[in-house]
Design a protein around this motif. Structure first.
Motif, mmCIF file in Angstrom:
data_model
loop_
_atom_site.group_PDB
_atom_site.id
_atom_site.type_symbol
_atom_site.label_atom_id
_atom_site.label_comp_id
_atom_site.label_asym_id
_atom_site.label_seq_id
_atom_site.Cartn_x
_atom_site.Cartn_y
_atom_site.Cartn_z
ATOM 1 N N ILE A 84 0.836 -1.204 0.000
ATOM 2 C CA ILE A 84 0.000 0.000 0.000
ATOM 3 C C ILE A 84 0.872 1.255 0.000
ATOM 4 N N GLY A 85 1.902 1.254 0.852
ATOM 5 C CA GLY A 85 2.795 2.410 0.908
ATOM 6 C C GLY A 85 3.539 2.639 -0.390
ATOM 7 N N GLY A 86 3.938 1.545 -1.046
ATOM 8 C CA GLY A 86 4.660 1.673 -2.299
ATOM 9 C C GLY A 86 3.788 2.166 -3.440
ATOM 10 N N VAL A 87 2.569 1.614 -3.532
ATOM 11 C CA VAL A 87 1.666 1.970 -4.626
ATOM 12 C C VAL A 87 1.057 3.351 -4.430
ATOM 13 N N MET A 88 0.599 3.641 -3.221
ATOM 14 C CA MET A 88 -0.203 4.846 -3.001
ATOM 15 C C MET A 88 0.609 6.055 -2.542
ATOM 16 N N LEU A 89 1.759 5.813 -1.905
ATOM 17 C CA LEU A 89 2.541 6.935 -1.379
ATOM 18 C C LEU A 89 3.964 6.980 -1.922
ATOM 19 N N GLY A 90 4.349 5.976 -2.700
ATOM 20 C CA GLY A 90 5.690 5.955 -3.242
ATOM 21 C C GLY A 90 6.768 5.733 -2.210
ATOM 22 N N LEU A 91 6.419 5.104 -1.087
ATOM 23 C CA LEU A 91 7.382 4.868 -0.011
ATOM 24 C C LEU A 91 8.149 3.574 -0.249
ATOM 25 N N THR A 92 9.375 3.516 0.217
ATOM 26 C CA THR A 92 10.131 2.271 0.173
ATOM 27 C C THR A 92 9.598 1.344 1.269
ATOM 28 N N PRO A 93 9.861 0.031 1.168
ATOM 29 C CA PRO A 93 9.408 -0.889 2.225
ATOM 30 C C PRO A 93 9.885 -0.485 3.613
ATOM 31 N N VAL A 94 11.131 -0.056 3.723
ATOM 32 C CA VAL A 94 11.671 0.322 5.037
ATOM 33 C C VAL A 94 10.963 1.557 5.582
ATOM 34 N N GLN A 95 10.730 2.549 4.730
ATOM 35 C CA GLN A 95 10.019 3.760 5.167
ATOM 36 C C GLN A 95 8.619 3.421 5.664
ATOM 37 N N THR A 96 7.905 2.571 4.924
ATOM 38 C CA THR A 96 6.552 2.184 5.318
ATOM 39 C C THR A 96 6.542 1.502 6.676
ATOM 40 N N LEU A 97 7.458 0.561 6.868
ATOM 41 C CA LEU A 97 7.492 -0.190 8.124
ATOM 42 C C LEU A 97 7.866 0.696 9.299
ATOM 43 N N LEU A 98 8.759 1.627 9.094
ATOM 44 C CA LEU A 98 9.139 2.526 10.187
ATOM 45 C C LEU A 98 7.955 3.368 10.642
#
Length: 591
Positions: free
Chosen positions: A149-163
């Motif tokens: 969800i973070g990657g598709v909708m916000l362009g976040l990396t996996p690490v950024q999303t998890l943090l």
């Protein structure tokens, strides 16, 4: 996709409210271990029920449903719809028994029902096996959904999303304990429901879709609409319908759908004010989980077949998504990128709520096992409440870190779902029978756990190399049949070859929870003074079946109305209302 300041404001407000709830409940949660893990056993049914629904409304659930629908159509959902049977069994048979046990965790049950080193081993081992291993796997699948969800909708990396997701969740979970989790779940549930229904409504009006009628008339979608699979092909209907409805629901163990109740469902029942509140909470949960929530997810999944027919189309649309994270489950967050300003903020908040509500429950539940059933029981029995709360908060952080690491290695929630089902295959019947059959002992459960794990490793790791010997092509569903059969035969043999529990242990448990005496008669007959409580088991089984029909009828009534089939919709609605009337009339006698 364009996330505006308004959307970020909605998301920020959501985070702030969640943190404030944790701060608000921190003082009472820190007063004792039982307050931290059970909220003082004083929770009402509506709060517990909503919390159960919020917990199972994880961000990976709509992804999982989308994966299922794109691969196997609406009928593929029987893989989890079948668990309604064990849910209703928990409502009408086991909820009151769990509350009556007054355990702190469901693992404490082992040393009430069994005795000696076998019971102690079960409690300690499963505290780590479930609280750490299984729990981390479940949280990793939730975190995987957050990554997508973070990657598709916000362009976040996996690490950024998890943090982002883990830090906020850990803070309010570790501060507020179960009460903080329950109150936050209540708030997050409504955000999640508004988001899912709002997203489905908007997506149906997209130019690519046109309308609900256009969606249902599409040639690709029309082949996916049936509630039941094609019964002309056994390779379709056996794995999609027969296996779940005939075997899976009672034979497999899966968190949130344990036969006989267990895990965080048991935790909620144990924290209820009384038996009726425990029953009411689980009844509300099963109605909302199976009848209220699925259709927005299903409609978005069907719409995704028009916009992104294949995984290759998803890869073209989102080239920055890592290849190992690409799958049909990615289609759900992909569809949400079409939402407008304002609604996208609500939907993002709802998805964050779905992630956090599930993670927070698993963090509190898992740490309750580590603290109560391992640390306090085996490492430091004299530990103070202050120390236990501190260990609980530390283990909360540890569980989150481990699950985040595992999430980075996973690629599909459906794969994890199938693996967990395989590991628990064949153990479910024990969890149903151990309350009502005196002959089951600690070694029954130990052997079942060991055998099911070995069989799962064989089929998931070794079987691809010997597939031609055991499982014919296109009949992979036989793995579940073999697993359940081998495990069940194994634990039955162990049960009859080992000594039963001592009479004093059996009588103590029987007096405590007073189950129906049918399976206890051989023991009770040795003690004529013991009252043989026959209970209301036949009536409870009848209510379980009534409740099951009621919820399925409500689920399919909604589906018929969506499809425009008005007469079947009205008939199913009448069946659902009739079932509800029978349950309400019987409510006074439930105790």
């Amino acid at each position: 996709m364009n996330v505006t300041a308004l959307d970020w404001g909605i998301i920020a407000a959501f985070f702030i409210i969640s943190l404030l709830i944790g701060l608000f409940t921190a003082k009472s949660a820190g007063s004792s271990a039982k307050e931290f893990f059970l909220s003082g056993r004083n929770m009402p049914w509506w709060l517990l029920g909503v919390s159960m629904v919020a917990t199972t409304f994880s961000a990976d659930t709509p992804n999982l449903v989308t994966d299922i629908v794109r691969k196997n159509g609406v009928a593929g959902n029987w893989a989890w719809w079948a668990f309604l049977l064990t849910g209703m069994l928990t409502v009408f048979v086991y909820a009151k028994l769990w509350r009556r046990s007054e355990a702190t965790t469901d693992l404490e049950f082992y040393e009430m029902r069994y005795s000696g080193k076998g019971a102690a081993f079960l409690r300690g081992f499963r505290a780590i096996y479930l609280g750490l291993f299984f729990n981390v796997v479940i949280m990793a699948t939730v975190s995987l959904a957050a990554i997508k969800i973070g990657g598709v909708m916000l362009g976040l990396t996996p690490v950024q999303t998890l943090l982002i997701a883990s830090i906020v969740t850990v803070v309010y979970s570790s501060l507020g304990g179960l009460k903080g989790v329950l109150l936050t779940d209540f708030f997050q549930f409504f955000i999640a429901m508004i988001g899912s229904f709002g997203a489905a409504y908007y997506i149906l009006d997209l130019p690519e879709i046109g309308s609900l009628g256009n969606l249902l008339a599409n040639d690709v979608v029309a082949t996916k609409l049936d509630f039941l699979p094609d019964f002309s092909d056994p390779n379709i209907y056996i794995p999609l319908f027969i296996m779940p409805i005939a075997i899976q629901w009672w034979a497999t163990w899966y968190p949130g759908a344990e036969p006989g109740g267990g895990g965080y469902i048991a935790q909620r029942m144990l924290s209820a004010k009384d038996e009726k509140n425990a029953i009411g909470a689980t009844l509300f949960f099963n109605i909302a989980h199976y009848a209220l929530r699925p259709w927005p997810w299903i409609l978005i999944a069907l719409a995704s077949l028009i916009v992104y027919p294949t995984i290759a189309d998803l890869q073209v649309a989102f080239p920055d998504i890592p290849v190992d994270k690409l799958g049909d489950d990615l289609a759900y967050p992909a569809m949400l990128t079409f939402l407008p300003t304002g609604l996208i903020g609500i939907v993002l908040a709802s998805l964050i709520a779905a992630v956090m509500s599930t993670l927070s429950t698993h963090l509190n539940w898992g740490s309750s096992y580590i603290v109560n059933d391992f640390y306090l029981r085996f490492m430091k029995p004299q530990a103070s409440d202050k120390e236990l709360v501190a260990v609980g908060r530390s283990s909360t952080v540890l569980l989150m870190v481990l699950s985040a690491i595992l999430a980075l290695a996973l690629s599909s929630a459906l794969d994890a779902f199938n693996i967990l089902l395989q590991i628990g295959a064949g153990t479910g019947l024990i969890f149903i029978l151990r309350w009502f059959w005196w002959r089951i002992n600690a070694y029954t459960e130990i052997s079942a756990m060991a055998i099911s794990f070995v069989v799962a490793i064989f089929f998931e790791v070794i079987n691809p190399k010997v597939n031609w010997i055991l499982i014919p092509e296109n009949q992979a569903y036989l793995k579940l049949v073999y697993s359940v059969s081998i495990t069940t035969i194994g634990w039955l043999l162990v049960t009859f070859l080992t000594q039963p529990e001592k009479d004093e242990i059996l009588l103590s448990f029987y007096r405590k929870v007073t189950p129906a005496a049918y399976g206890w008669k051989k023991v009770l007959d040795r003690y004529p003074a013991e009252k043989q409580e026959q209970g209301r088991l036949p009536k409870e089984i009848g209510l379980m079946l009534t409740g099951t029909v009621m919820v399925y009828a409500a689920l399919f009534s909604t589906g018929f109305f969506i499809y425009g089939n008005m007469l079947p919709g009205f008939i199913a609605a009448v069946v659902a209302l009739t079932g509800g009337f029978v349950i309400i009339k019987s409510w006074k006698s439930m105790r």
